[in-house]
Motif scaffolding. Structure first.
Motif, PDB file in Angstrom:
ATOM      1  N   THR A 138     -47.117  20.982   5.467  1.00 57.08           N
ATOM      2  CA  THR A 138     -46.015  21.107   4.519  1.00 57.08           C
ATOM      3  C   THR A 138     -45.180  19.830   4.491  1.00 57.08           C
ATOM      4  O   THR A 138     -44.735  19.391   3.426  1.00 57.08           O
ATOM      5  N   VAL A 139     -44.963  19.232   5.650  1.00 56.67           N
ATOM      6  CA  VAL A 139     -44.229  17.964   5.727  1.00 56.67           C
ATOM      7  C   VAL A 139     -44.956  16.882   4.942  1.00 56.67           C
ATOM      8  O   VAL A 139     -44.341  16.118   4.186  1.00 56.67           O
ATOM      9  N   ARG A 140     -46.277  16.812   5.079  1.00 60.44           N
ATOM     10  CA  ARG A 140     -47.044  15.805   4.333  1.00 60.44           C
ATOM     11  C   ARG A 140     -46.993  16.084   2.836  1.00 60.44           C
ATOM     12  O   ARG A 140     -46.903  15.168   2.012  1.00 60.44           O
ATOM     13  N   MET A 141     -47.072  17.359   2.486  1.00 57.51           N
ATOM     14  CA  MET A 141     -46.967  17.752   1.089  1.00 57.51           C
ATOM     15  C   MET A 141     -45.658  17.253   0.486  1.00 57.51           C
ATOM     16  O   MET A 141     -45.603  16.784  -0.651  1.00 57.51           O
ATOM     17  N   LEU A 142     -44.593  17.342   1.255  1.00 56.15           N
ATOM     18  CA  LEU A 142     -43.262  16.973   0.791  1.00 56.15           C
ATOM     19  C   LEU A 142     -43.090  15.454   0.716  1.00 56.15           C
ATOM     20  O   LEU A 142     -42.482  14.939  -0.231  1.00 56.15           O
ATOM     21  N   ALA A 143     -43.640  14.735   1.685  1.00 59.80           N
ATOM     22  CA  ALA A 143     -43.414  13.292   1.774  1.00 59.80           C
ATOM     23  C   ALA A 143     -44.475  12.463   1.070  1.00 59.80           C
ATOM     24  O   ALA A 143     -44.185  11.373   0.560  1.00 59.80           O
ATOM     25  N   VAL A 144     -45.711  12.965   1.044  1.00 59.12           N
ATOM     26  CA  VAL A 144     -46.834  12.190   0.500  1.00 59.12           C
ATOM     27  C   VAL A 144     -47.405  12.830  -0.752  1.00 59.12           C
ATOM     28  O   VAL A 144     -47.765  12.143  -1.710  1.00 59.12           O
ATOM     29  N   GLY A 145     -47.513  14.144  -0.750  1.00 52.41           N
ATOM     30  CA  GLY A 145     -48.175  14.847  -1.842  1.00 52.41           C
ATOM     31  C   GLY A 145     -49.522  15.366  -1.378  1.00 52.41           C
ATOM     32  O   GLY A 145     -49.733  15.627  -0.200  1.00 52.41           O
ATOM     33  N   TRP A 146     -50.449  15.483  -2.299  1.00 53.09           N
ATOM     34  CA  TRP A 146     -51.757  16.055  -2.018  1.00 53.09           C
ATOM     35  C   TRP A 146     -52.867  15.003  -2.040  1.00 53.09           C
ATOM     36  O   TRP A 146     -54.042  15.331  -2.166  1.00 53.09           O
ATOM     37  N   GLU A 147     -52.486  13.732  -1.907  1.00 52.04           N
ATOM     38  CA  GLU A 147     -53.487  12.672  -1.967  1.00 52.04           C
ATOM     39  C   GLU A 147     -54.178  12.515  -0.613  1.00 52.04           C
ATOM     40  O   GLU A 147     -53.535  12.587   0.437  1.00 52.04           O
ATOM     41  N   ASP A 148     -55.477  12.256  -0.664  1.00 54.02           N
ATOM     42  CA  ASP A 148     -56.270  12.023   0.530  1.00 54.02           C
ATOM     43  C   ASP A 148     -56.245  10.534   0.843  1.00 54.02           C
ATOM     44  O   ASP A 148     -56.773   9.723   0.083  1.00 54.02           O
ATOM     45  N   GLY A 149     -55.619  10.184   1.949  1.00 56.63           N
ATOM     46  CA  GLY A 149     -55.550   8.783   2.334  1.00 56.63           C
ATOM     47  C   GLY A 149     -54.390   8.550   3.268  1.00 56.63           C
ATOM     48  O   GLY A 149     -53.542   9.430   3.473  1.00 56.63           O
ATOM     49  N   PRO A 150     -54.336   7.376   3.865  1.00 58.61           N
ATOM     50  CA  PRO A 150     -53.260   7.085   4.825  1.00 58.61           C
ATOM     51  C   PRO A 150     -51.906   7.031   4.146  1.00 58.61           C
ATOM     52  O   PRO A 150     -51.769   6.601   2.999  1.00 58.61           O
ATOM     53  N   ALA A 151     -50.904   7.457   4.865  1.00 60.69           N
ATOM     54  CA  ALA A 151     -49.534   7.380   4.368  1.00 60.69           C
ATOM     55  C   ALA A 151     -49.040   5.947   4.408  1.00 60.69           C
ATOM     56  O   ALA A 151     -49.444   5.151   5.265  1.00 60.69           O
ATOM     57  N   THR A 152     -48.176   5.615   3.471  1.00 59.28           N
ATOM     58  CA  THR A 152     -47.528   4.303   3.527  1.00 59.28           C
ATOM     59  C   THR A 152     -46.488   4.311   4.645  1.00 59.28           C
ATOM     60  O   THR A 152     -46.128   5.360   5.190  1.00 59.28           O
ATOM     61  N   ALA A 153     -45.982   3.120   4.971  1.00 59.71           N
ATOM     62  CA  ALA A 153     -44.948   3.025   6.003  1.00 59.71           C
ATOM     63  C   ALA A 153     -43.726   3.852   5.619  1.00 59.71           C
ATOM     64  O   ALA A 153     -43.127   4.526   6.465  1.00 59.71           O
ATOM     65  N   ALA A 154     -43.359   3.809   4.337  1.00 63.10           N
ATOM     66  CA  ALA A 154     -42.190   4.563   3.893  1.00 63.10           C
ATOM     67  C   ALA A 154     -42.453   6.068   3.989  1.00 63.10           C
ATOM     68  O   ALA A 154     -41.569   6.844   4.394  1.00 63.10           O
ATOM     69  N   GLU A 155     -43.655   6.489   3.605  1.00 60.62           N
ATOM     70  CA  GLU A 155     -43.994   7.915   3.676  1.00 60.62           C
ATOM     71  C   GLU A 155     -44.031   8.400   5.123  1.00 60.62           C
ATOM     72  O   GLU A 155     -43.550   9.498   5.433  1.00 60.62           O
ATOM     73  N   LEU A 156     -44.591   7.591   6.000  1.00 56.84           N
ATOM     74  CA  LEU A 156     -44.627   7.964   7.402  1.00 56.84           C
ATOM     75  C   LEU A 156     -43.210   8.052   7.974  1.00 56.84           C
ATOM     76  O   LEU A 156     -42.891   8.974   8.743  1.00 56.84           O
ATOM     77  N   GLY A 157     -42.362   7.132   7.556  1.00 51.94           N
ATOM     78  CA  GLY A 157     -40.972   7.186   8.002  1.00 51.94           C
ATOM     79  C   GLY A 157     -40.288   8.461   7.560  1.00 51.94           C
ATOM     80  O   GLY A 157     -39.525   9.067   8.331  1.00 51.94           O
ATOM     81  N   ARG A 158     -40.568   8.896   6.333  1.00 57.43           N
ATOM     82  CA  ARG A 158     -39.960  10.139   5.858  1.00 57.43           C
ATOM     83  C   ARG A 158     -40.500  11.338   6.627  1.00 57.43           C
ATOM     84  O   ARG A 158     -39.748  12.251   6.972  1.00 57.43           O
ATOM     85  N   MET A 159     -41.802  11.338   6.905  1.00 54.21           N
ATOM     86  CA  MET A 159     -42.370  12.440   7.680  1.00 54.21           C
ATOM     87  C   MET A 159     -41.757  12.514   9.070  1.00 54.21           C
ATOM     88  O   MET A 159     -41.457  13.597   9.574  1.00 54.21           O
ATOM     89  N   ARG A 160     -41.568  11.365   9.694  1.00 51.20           N
ATOM     90  CA  ARG A 160     -40.948  11.350  11.014  1.00 51.20           C
ATOM     91  C   ARG A 160     -39.540  11.952  10.958  1.00 51.20           C
ATOM     92  O   ARG A 160     -39.148  12.727  11.835  1.00 51.20           O
ATOM     93  N   ARG A 161     -38.799  11.607   9.914  1.00 45.08           N
ATOM     94  CA  ARG A 161     -37.444  12.144   9.784  1.00 45.08           C
ATOM     95  C   ARG A 161     -37.462  13.648   9.543  1.00 45.08           C
ATOM     96  O   ARG A 161     -36.628  14.385  10.085  1.00 45.08           O
ATOM     97  N   LEU A 162     -38.397  14.118   8.720  1.00 43.61           N
ATOM     98  CA  LEU A 162     -38.493  15.548   8.444  1.00 43.61           C
ATOM     99  C   LEU A 162     -38.830  16.340   9.704  1.00 43.61           C
ATOM    100  O   LEU A 162     -38.264  17.410   9.960  1.00 43.61           O
ATOM    101  N   VAL A 163     -39.777  15.818  10.485  1.00 44.25           N
ATOM    102  CA  VAL A 163     -40.129  16.487  11.735  1.00 44.25           C
ATOM    103  C   VAL A 163     -38.942  16.472  12.691  1.00 44.25           C
ATOM    104  O   VAL A 163     -38.616  17.490  13.315  1.00 44.25           O
TER     105      VAL A 163
END
Length: 565
Positions: A156-181
């Motif tokens: 769900t966190v990835r869905m919120l920060a990245v979407g449904w795309e298959d592939g590595p998260a960008t630095a900004a997306e990973l940063g948002r996921m870290r904050r959400l967790v």
């Protein structure tokens, strides 16, 4: 004293032999335990004669799917009648917080097969803290049926920060996921879950998961993955999550740690050897059992591993078939873009043909290397009542009755029920089940899906089935040891310093059961039948089950972890 339980055989959760005692409760806690009281009996405002009954801590369901049931069913007998006083929800990387309006709509569609569509729920929360507050408010501000702890769902966190795309998260997306967790953990979640065969969480690589686990470790939580393969690659999948948690310095709890499918028959000892090696030699484990201060509970080691070993626990259910959604069998690439994209692919003949090849020739994702056998896939629930005749039949049988190929039947069900069908997957191995439940870091988890006309009986029967079938009848585990698996061990994993034991000062979450008669009433033919031999269940000293009947007490609250450090 509010209540005195007299003459029970106390199985205190430590794994040591039972003893006879009077146990007095006051203000929701265990106030006094008097062993072999003789003529010096404890007294209180109410006295319950428990002669012939065993008194144990309340059972802790380490893997539950009651995320919406706790808000729609005040009785929640599926768990209360089993003696479950705490369940851990937010499992398999998919749940309802944190979300925004877009992801809430998507997640409701994606896991309709687990929880229903939530049509009777006011989804008035968006954050983990707001969801936990909603549970605490419960029904009319009184609470919920049993206690609940929550895992931040990585998918769900990835869905919120990245979407449904298959592939590595960008630095900004990973940063948002870290904050959400981090936000979810700061708001009271006990850890993070993943469903590494469920999209979009399955699109995360090990580097991404490791970074998120570093956040979990910083807050003193644990990582609970549904790993990437239950087929040919099962052992490699276990090795993957052990390695990434070692790198992250994060505690690990393996969800429904089974060795399914014929290719893994008899291979449970290999999994257990892998765990033993990590427990003995791993690095980076956390202090583990007991409270946030690391004070271990009796019956636990203070850490799941040895000196310097990894901190690992696991849960299983005492049955061979699994249970999930029909859409979960599809290959990961078919899930890219979200539920509507999945339905579009299924409606397109060419793409549906590729999906069929992945299922019937290659074996996809979670059962990679094991082509689907439609005779093992039984429809257990649908959302559209028109499709009810399919329930209780395998896909292969339904296909034969319609004179069509099984894939045609499965495809039709997925499209017409909008990804809603739930399945029983008859692919387990009994010897593996027994071997794994004996392990010293094993705990009980029902993985109970309550939705559907014919759910898996584990939802209503896991804990009495352990006590009746595997303790009394098969003698796989001694009674005292099994109770420890279901009480103090999970409490230690959750770092609850005052639960999981019958001990003075502990919260009075308690179960009284008859060791001679306790049994799961639920069967595959009658999966909602309640258990027998569990007449009394108390949460915080209040009866939620009394004389074998559900009371109107709503004593459950959220159990929130205070961040470590």
């Amino acid at each position: 004293m509010d209540l005195v339980i007299r003459g029970a055989a106390v199985i205190d959760g430590t794994g040591t032999p039972a003893y006879r005692a009077d146990v007095a409760l006051a203000d929701g806690r265990i106030a006094e335990i008097r062993r072999d009281p003789g003529p010096h009996r404890l007294s209180g405002r109410r006295v319950l004669d428990a002669d012939g009954l065993a008194l144990s801590p309340g059972f802790i369901d380490m893997h539950a799917h009651s995320d919406l049931a706790l808000l729609t069913d005040p009785a929640h007998e599926a768990k209360a009648a089993q003696g479950v006083t705490l369940e851990v929800i937010g499992q398999d990387g998919l749940s309802y917080a944190p979300v925004d309006d877009r992801t809430l709509a998507q997640i409701r569609t994606q896991i309709t097969g687990w929880n229903g569509d939530g049509s009777g729920v006011d989804f008035d929360w968006r954050t983990v803290g707001e969801y936990l507050d909603r549970l605490d408010h419960g029904f009319g501000g009184e609470g919920i049926a049993v206690n609940a702890a929550y895992l931040v769902p990585q998918g769900t966190v990835r869905m919120l920060a990245v979407g449904w795309e298959d592939g590595p998260a960008t630095a900004a997306e990973l940063g948002r996921m870290r904050r959400l967790v981090a936000d979810g953990l700061a708001e009271g979640a006990v850890g993070m879950s993943s469903g590494l065969t469920y999209t979009p969480g399955a699109y995360a690589d090990d580097a991404e998961l490791t970074e998120l686990c570093r956040v979990v470790a910083r807050y003193g939580g644990y990582y609970c993955p549904h790993h990437r393969s239950y087929g040919v690659g099962a052992l490699r999948a276990y090795e993957e999550v052990i390695a990434l948690c070692r790198t992250a310095g994060c505690a690990l709890h393996l969800a429904h740690a089974v060795m399914n499918f014929g290719v893994n028959e008899g291979r449970a000892p290999e999994l257990l050897a892998l765990l033993d090696a990590a427990l003995a030699n791993g690095a980076g484990g956390t202090e583990g059992a007991g409270g946030a201060d690391g004070a271990g509970s009796a019956g636990s080691a203070g850490s799941a591993g040895g000196a310097g070993g990894a901190d690992i626990t696991l849960d299983t259910y005492p049955y061979t078939p699994g249970c999930t959604t029909l859409v979960a069998l599809l290959p990961g690439w078919a899930g890219e873009g979200g539920p509507e994209a999945v339905l579009a692919r299924l409606r397109d003949d060419a793409t549906a043909g590729r999906i069929r090849h992945a299922l019937e020739v290659e074996g996809s994702d979670g059962c990679h290397g094991v082509p689907v056998d439609w005779d093992t896939v039984e429809i257990s629930g649908v959302s559209d009542p028109v499709l009810a005749p399919y329930v209780g039949r395998t896909v292969a049988r339904c296909a034969r009755e319609r004179a069509e190929e099984p894939w045609v039947t499965a495809r039709r069900l997925l499209v017409e029920d909008r990804l809603g069908p739930t399945i029983l997957h008859h692919v387990g191995n009994e010897e593996n089940v027994r071997a794994i439940m004996r392990h010293r870091v094993h705990t009980g988890g029902s993985d109970g899906i309550l939705h559907g006309a014919k759910p898996h009986p584990r939802a209503f029967g896991t804990f009495p089935h352990y006590l009746g079938r595997y303790v009394r009848e098969l003698e796989v585990l001694p009674l005292e040891e099994c109770v420890a698996h279901l009480t103090s061990r999970p409490a230690a994993r959750l770092r609850l310093p005052d639960r999981g034991l019958v001990r003075e000062g502990h919260v009075a979450d308690l179960v009284l059961f008859d060791p001679a008669t306790v049994a799961a009433g639920a069967t595959f033919e009658a999966p909602r039948r309640l258990p027998t031999g569990i007449p009394y269940v108390l949460i915080a000293g209040r009866f939620v089950m009394e004389d074998g009947r559900r009371t109107d007490v709503l004593a459950g609250r959220t159990i929130r972890r205070t961040p470590a450090g």
